[in-house]
Scaffold this motif. Structure first.
Motif, short mmCIF file in Angstrom:
data_model
loop_
_atom_site.label_atom_id
_atom_site.label_comp_id
_atom_site.label_asym_id
_atom_site.label_seq_id
_atom_site.Cartn_x
_atom_site.Cartn_y
_atom_site.Cartn_z
N ILE A 15 0.60 -1.15 0.47
CA ILE A 15 0.21 0.27 -0.13
C ILE A 15 0.95 0.92 0.26
N SER A 16 0.63 2.26 -0.26
CA SER A 16 1.34 3.32 -0.34
C SER A 16 0.72 4.73 0.92
N PRO A 17 1.37 4.95 1.77
CA PRO A 17 2.02 5.75 2.79
C PRO A 17 0.62 6.71 2.84
N PHE A 18 0.56 7.27 1.29
CA PHE A 18 -0.50 8.63 1.15
C PHE A 18 -1.70 8.29 0.91
N HIS A 19 -1.63 7.17 0.34
CA HIS A 19 -3.33 6.60 -0.53
C HIS A 19 -3.94 5.99 0.14
N ASP A 20 -3.48 5.48 0.99
CA ASP A 20 -4.30 4.02 1.39
C ASP A 20 -4.28 3.95 3.22
N VAL A 21 -3.07 4.35 3.49
CA VAL A 21 -3.42 4.28 4.90
C VAL A 21 -4.43 5.72 5.60
N PRO A 22 -5.49 5.40 6.58
CA PRO A 22 -6.28 6.02 6.59
C PRO A 22 -5.80 7.00 7.53
N ILE A 23 -6.13 8.89 7.25
CA ILE A 23 -6.10 9.53 8.25
C ILE A 23 -5.91 9.08 9.49
N TYR A 24 -7.36 8.47 10.17
CA TYR A 24 -7.76 8.53 11.26
C TYR A 24 -7.32 7.19 12.02
N ALA A 25 -6.93 6.71 12.91
CA ALA A 25 -6.54 4.91 13.69
C ALA A 25 -8.53 4.96 14.50
N ASP A 26 -8.66 6.07 15.01
CA ASP A 26 -9.42 5.99 15.75
C ASP A 26 -10.44 7.15 16.00
N LYS A 27 -11.64 7.87 16.41
CA LYS A 27 -12.56 8.57 17.00
C LYS A 27 -11.23 9.78 17.78
N ASP A 28 -11.00 11.01 17.21
CA ASP A 28 -9.40 11.59 17.59
C ASP A 28 -7.89 11.34 17.54
N VAL A 29 -7.82 10.06 16.50
CA VAL A 29 -6.73 9.36 16.94
C VAL A 29 -6.31 9.23 15.69
N PHE A 30 -4.54 10.04 15.45
CA PHE A 30 -4.46 10.36 14.13
C PHE A 30 -3.35 8.92 13.73
#
Length: 116
Positions: free
Chosen positions: A29-44
């Motif tokens: 995967i691409s760290p730019f495009h495929d990793v979601p910005i949020y890991a959880d609510k209020d956690v990046f």
């Protein structure tokens, strides 16, 4: 990074060295495009390019397929961060928040600033 893994290719501190990311299915995967910005609510999520106490200047490769992490090069030579006595390299993890990169050629109409 829960659910994500990395794969190193070539020897560290060489022009060929790359770190690729994989998802929980083992797909590249691409760290730019495929990793979601949020890991959880209020956690990046954060992609660590340069781990704490290391001094090889690593960056997400914006022009390579899948955007692996590689060591930055200037004038044909690998780049390193200067050590700051008594510390070696960065004193913190350095990296990027996924899906936030902007083209350096793009000028934001609100701030007047260019991208990363």
């Amino acid at each position: 990074m829960s659910g994500f893994s990395s794969e190193e290719r070539a020897a560290p501190f060489t022009l060929e060295y790359r770190v690729f990311l994989k998802n929980e299915k083992g797909q590249y995967i691409s760290p730019f495009h495929d990793v979601p910005i949020y890991a959880d609510k209020d956690v990046f999520h954060m992609v660590v390019e340069v781990p704490r106490w290391s001094n090889a200047k690593m960056e997400i490769a914006t022009k390579d397929p899948l955007n692996p992490i590689k060591q930055d090069v200037k004038k044909g030579k690998l780049r390193y961060v200067a050590n700051l006595f008594p510390y070696k390299g960065y004193i913190w993890n350095y990296g990027a928040i996924p899906q936030t990169w902007e083209d350096p050629g793009h000028n934001d109409k609100h701030t007047g600033c260019c991208g990363d």
